[in-house]
Scaffold this motif. Structure first.
Motif: not given
Ligand SMILES: Nc1ncnc2c1ncn2[C@@H]1O[C@H](COP(=O)(O)OP(=O)(O)OP(=O)(O)O)[C@@H](O)[C@H]1O
Ligand SMILES: [Mg+2]
Lengths: 461, 249, 260
Positions: B151-158, B171-172
């Motif tokens: 989830k966090r990696a996905g957020l980093a990509r976004a 997100p959480s």
């Protein structure tokens, strides 16, 4: 990470392109796209199955390909075939080089072979046209040979009568003049023998040609064969011409003989000059008949006919010595001989002048012997073996031959057997496996039967 | 009340059905630029569907979606790409490209849309991963990450291209309270820098913390829209029940 | 009853139509910028280079078997000299292209179908789109192009290894030399035998890439759907290769009549 894949992909594409190029090169090399070539033309009335891209050879060497075939503008015209030929073979192609279509192997594609020309002729110019030989139909040539041979046969039959009268008249004459007898006897005997040979050979030839044409003609289309077929046709023509000459000669002989007789019987006694004429005529007739017999012999041995018959399992006994025969050359492979032994005492009775002729009883015995054989004929050949026990070795062989000949003649006439698969041979007195101690006086009729059929016969017995 | 050009995202009477299932029913909604909008609703009500409409992955059956005044559903590929370049999207299930490493996932948008050199791309993607606490996991493959890490990696990509609009789907979810709090702080940080946020969440405290405006989707309609305080006083029992929950997730 | 059959036929036709449109669109988009060279190279590596060992080994084995068969039949006519040529013609014209097509549709078709199917059900394709990347171009077009490039290359490898395998079989039996073998092998092969037959495998590549990509893109229902896509890719691609081969062979005979 990326670089290894890029290298892999690159290597892959390079290998692929490399293989593609190599293949293109191999094919191109064969078609000689990359060598210097020059154009040369030839013309055919009939193409056979020649196609664009067909291989062109010069004296057998791979030389190029057919690059264009132009259709004739009128029915009488010829197909114009353009060939691209390797430059380095140019000097072999002269203006008299002949282009021939040939087949690669038995079933291969058609190609054009350009024969090397003669030294004296100039090279064919670039874009020049060389003569061609039409793709031939072997069947036509065989037909021609067959027709001629049939004609020869007719002539020879007529001739035979003439020879016989001539011989008997000469003999009659000779009876009256003993002195003459010694001189002309060899001529007469030779003529009689030639006569038999000629008529024998003609019969065989006609049968062979008729059996052979159609079968071979359809199978093979090849230059050697063409040459042989041509030869055969030429030979038969020559024989035809000779037979006419023989006819004339024999007629001359019998005329001379008639004149000699009338002269001889005239009160003035024989005129020496006339005898001289007659001997000359006899000599010529003897030579002519002998030539003709030789020619027919050659024709019989023509590769075309021999090859075919050997394959079918038929044999040319003239080419086999008694020794080879005894060792069983004919039995090679799947065939085995089956013999019926008939003694001379039963078969023959004395004929005129110490000769032997078939007796009534002899004929009956032959007929009963043949009764068991007939169903295996003509797919299995018959050989009449002649034996004799009296006299010198030479005399035994010659008597054996005469006996076998007589019996064969009878069988051919009585059962209409094919001359080509009814042979005869003299074996002297050496009769292995005969009922009387490996010696025999008489004949044996040998049927060369395929083993499978043989077993069947034995069981049936 | 607001100037037209302040509206970053507008849903104008959007309806969407999958076969017989009506998911969105004439939804109209404005999201102002530089604000955080939290979308609430029970599972399966169409929150993720709404986000996908905003980035043009789904097209409305009727109505329009406007981003910076452009009708997303009518744009040509080329123009759509332009608009998308200014947006970031965190998928509910992260949707990391599983054939490349976590770091490459974050670097992917940069490789596609910038002419930065390798060093810069690496540096920036490392920084983005550090923002979500994954600086040590640059070279791991997505398959080797836990759900929360994905989830966090996905957020980093976004966030890779510093988008003007960031759409995040829960997100959480799957995070421990401390990490979840850090992510919330990160989002607030982004909002302060001017990023427009659309956050789908079930975590009411987090929504109160991030959201300038909250809305609740129910049976295809927005049954409530306003500040957290306004929603607390909603006439809908469901909305009030929702707002009372402390459920993390 | 009739209605059901009718509906099934219509559905099948619709699917054929969709696949065809998919393929045509791929061809069109392949020509329009931006070009995804990097991805194409990566897939040529995955599809081509990594299939090469499989193809080479199969080609080798097929060469040996074909050689034994041609020997058995040509021996009867006393035409042993034709064995290399017979083998080369059979390999280059038909066996090589077709077998390569089937092998690749097995290995690569299944791979593409499964990979794209998994990307579809895990929303990675959506994620690409969300990253402003044309997923069709990035995922499908690149794979289709790579298949189109790789197929003729793999066919050449198959042909080559087949001829080498044939040589090994032949040389152990008759002791024929390498040069003679190669010369005879190419003695009857024309450009018209080689080029169209090799190039038609680009069409096979197109078929494999298109069908597998299409099915991958239309995968639904999670991991189960991925498995189904993978199987269907192989089945459909193999079938279409065999069917299209009939048309292609006919077309080649028509366009290059000298081959007949
Ligand atoms: N591509 C699709 N095809 C068919 N139905 C879909 C599709 N996407 C979503 N749906 C349906 O639309 C409805 C809303 O889905 P959505 O994913 O938006 O729910 P959600 O509000 O995000 O729920 P959650 O909180 O569980 O994520 C669901 O019933 C879902 O089955
Ligand atoms: Mg959702």
């Amino acid at each position: 990470m990326v670089s290894a894949k890029v290298v892999g992909a690159g290597a892959f594409v390079v290998v692929g392109l490399l293989l593609f190029t190599v293949a293109l090169f191999f094919i191109g090399e064969r078609r000689m796209l990359f060598t210097d070539r020059f154009p040369v033309y030839t013309e055919f009335a009939s193409l056979g199955q020649l196609e664009m891209g067909a291989v062109v050879r010069v004296a057998g060497a791979s030389a190029g390909e057919v690059t264009e075939i132009r259709v004739p503008t009128s029915p009488g015209g010829k197909f114009r075939v353009k060939m691209e030929v390797r430059e380095d073979l140019h000097q072999l192609i002269r203006v008299d080089s002949v282009a021939v279509t040939q087949t690669e192997g038995l079933v291969g594609a058609l190609f054009i072979n350009i024969q090397t020309g003669s030294e004296a002729q100039p090279q064919v110019p670039e874009g020049g046209t060389i003569p061609s030989r039409e793709p031939f139909a072997i069947a036509d040539l065989l037909q021609q040979a067959s027709d001629t041979a049939a004609l020869v046969k007719e002539t020879v039959e007529a001739l035979r009568g003439d020879i016989e009268t001539a011989v008997s008249q000469v003999a009659l004459t000779a009876e009256d003049a003993h002195g003459l007898l010694q001189d002309i006897r060899p001529d007469i005997t030779a003529m009689a023998k030639n006569g038999t040979r000629i008529s024998d050979n003609t019969q065989q030839l006609v049968a062979r040609i008729n059996a052979g044409e159609g079968t071979i003609g359809k199978l093979i289309n090849d230059d050697t064969l063409y040459v042989r077929a041509r030869e055969l046709a030429d030979q038969s023509k020559e024989v035809m011409a000779q037979s006419k000459e023989v006819m004339a000669n024999v007629k001359a002989v019998s005329d001379e003989a008639r004149r000699a007789i009338s002269d001889f019987r005239s009160k003035d006694g024989p005129a020496q000059g006339l005898f001289g004429d007659m001997r000359l005529a006899l000599l010529q007739a003897r030579e002519a008949t002998s030539d003709m017999a030789d020619n027919m012999e050659a024709m019989k041995h023509n590769f075309l006919l021999r090859g075919f018959f050997n394959k079918r399992g038929y044999f040319d006994l003239d080419a086999i010595s008694p020794d080879e025969y005894r060792k069983g050359v004919l039995e090679n492979g799947k065939r085995k001989a089956m013999r019926t032994w008939l003694s001379a005492a039963v078969l023959f009775e004395p004929g005129p002048e110490g000769t032997e002729v078939l007796s009534q009883d002899g004929r009956a015995r032959l007929d009963s012997a043949m009764a068991t054989y007939l169903k295996y004929i003509p797919s299995n050949p018959i050989v009449v073996e002649g034996y004799a026990t009296t006299g010198t070795t030479g005399e035994r062989f010659s008597q054996g031959r005469i006996r076998a000949g007589i019996v064969r003649e009878y069988l051919l006439g009585r059962y209409e057997l094919g001359p080509s698969n009814t042979g005869f041979i003299s074996l002297g007195n050496d009769a292995q496996g005969s009922p009387s101690d490996d010696k025999w006086d008489g004949v044996a009729i040998a049927l060369f039967l395929e083993s499978a059929a043989l077993q069947f016969v034995e069981v049936a017995k | 009340m607001t100037a037209e050009n302040d509206v970053a995202i507008r849903l104008d009477g959007v309806s969407k059905a999958f076969g017989a299932l009506k998911v969105l029913d004439n939804v109209t909604l404005d999201i102002k630029g530089g604000t955080a909008f939290c979308l609430l609703g029970r599972s399966g009500t169409g929150k993720s569907v709404t986000l996908k409409h905003i980035i043009g992955l789904l097209k409305p059956d009727s109505g329009h979606v406007l981003v910076h005044g452009k009708k997303i559903d009518e744009l040509k590929r080329q123009e759509l790409s332009e608009v998308r370049r200014s947006m970031g999207f965190l998928f509910q299930n992260a949707a990391l490209f599983d054939s490349i490493s976590v770091g490459e996932n974050v670097a992917f948008p940069m490789r596609r849309h910038t002419d930065w050199d390798e060093a810069k791309i690496r540096e920036v993607s490392k920084a983005k991963l550090a923002d979500v606490g994954l600086e040590k996991d640059y070279d791991k493959m997505p398959g080797d990450l836990s759900g929360g890490m994905k989830k966090r990696a996905g957020l980093a990509r976004a966030m890779a291209l510093d988008p003007e609009i960031l759409l995040v789907d829960e997100p959480s979810a799957g995070l421990d309270p401390i990490t979840a709090g850090e992510i919330d702080d990160l989002l607030v940080e982004l909002k302060k820098k001017g990023t427009t946020l659309v956050v789908v969440t079930h975590n009411i405290p987090s929504a109160r913390h991030i959201g300038d405006e909250l809305a609740m989707l129910h049976e295809g309609k927005l049954i409530a829209q306003g500040t957290a305080a306004e929603l607390d006083r909603s006439e809908h029992e469901l909305v009030r029940a929702f707002m009372r929950s402390e459920g993390a997730g | 009853m009739y209605a059901r059959v009718g509906a099934a036929i219509l559905a099948a036709l619709a699917e054929v139509g969709e696949v065809s449109l998919f393929g045509l669109r791929a061809l069109r988009e392949a020509l329009l910028p931006p070009y995804e060279f990097g991805e194409v190279i990566r897939h040529v590596y995955e599809i081509g280079w990594k299939s090469a060992p499989l193809i080479a080994l199969s080609g080798f084995a097929i060469g040996i078997v074909l050689s034994m068969h041609t020997r058995a039949s040509l021996e009867r006519f006393g035409a042993e000299a034709m064995i290399p040529a017979g083998l080369a013609i059979a390999l280059i014209r038909e066996t090589g292209p077709l077998v390569t097509g089937l092998l690749v549709s097995g290995r690569v078709g299944a791979g593409i179908g499964a990979e794209l199917g998994a990307m579809k059900v895990t929303e990675q394709i959506d994620a690409l789109e969300a990253s402003a990347v044309d997923s069709f171009k990035y995922l499908a077009v690149t794979r289709i192009i790579a298949c189109i490039i790789a197929m003729p290359m793999l066919t050449l490898i198959m042909d080559f290894c087949g001829i080498v395998g044939g040589y090994l079989a032949e040389s152990t039996i008759s002791g024929m030399s390498w040069q003679l073998y190669f010369q005879r092998a190419f003695s009857l092969v024309e450009f018209n035998d080689f080029i169209p037959a090799t190039m038609k495998t680009a069409v096979f590549g197109m078929i494999i890439g298109t069908i597998a990509s299409y099915l991958g893109f239309s995968t639904t229902q999670g991991t189960e759907g991925v498995g189904r896509t993978s199987t269907r890719s192989v089945v459909l691609a193999s079938m279409m290769i065999i069917v299209s081969n009939v048309v292609l062979v006919k077309l080649i005979f028509f366009l290059f009549p000298a081959t007949g």
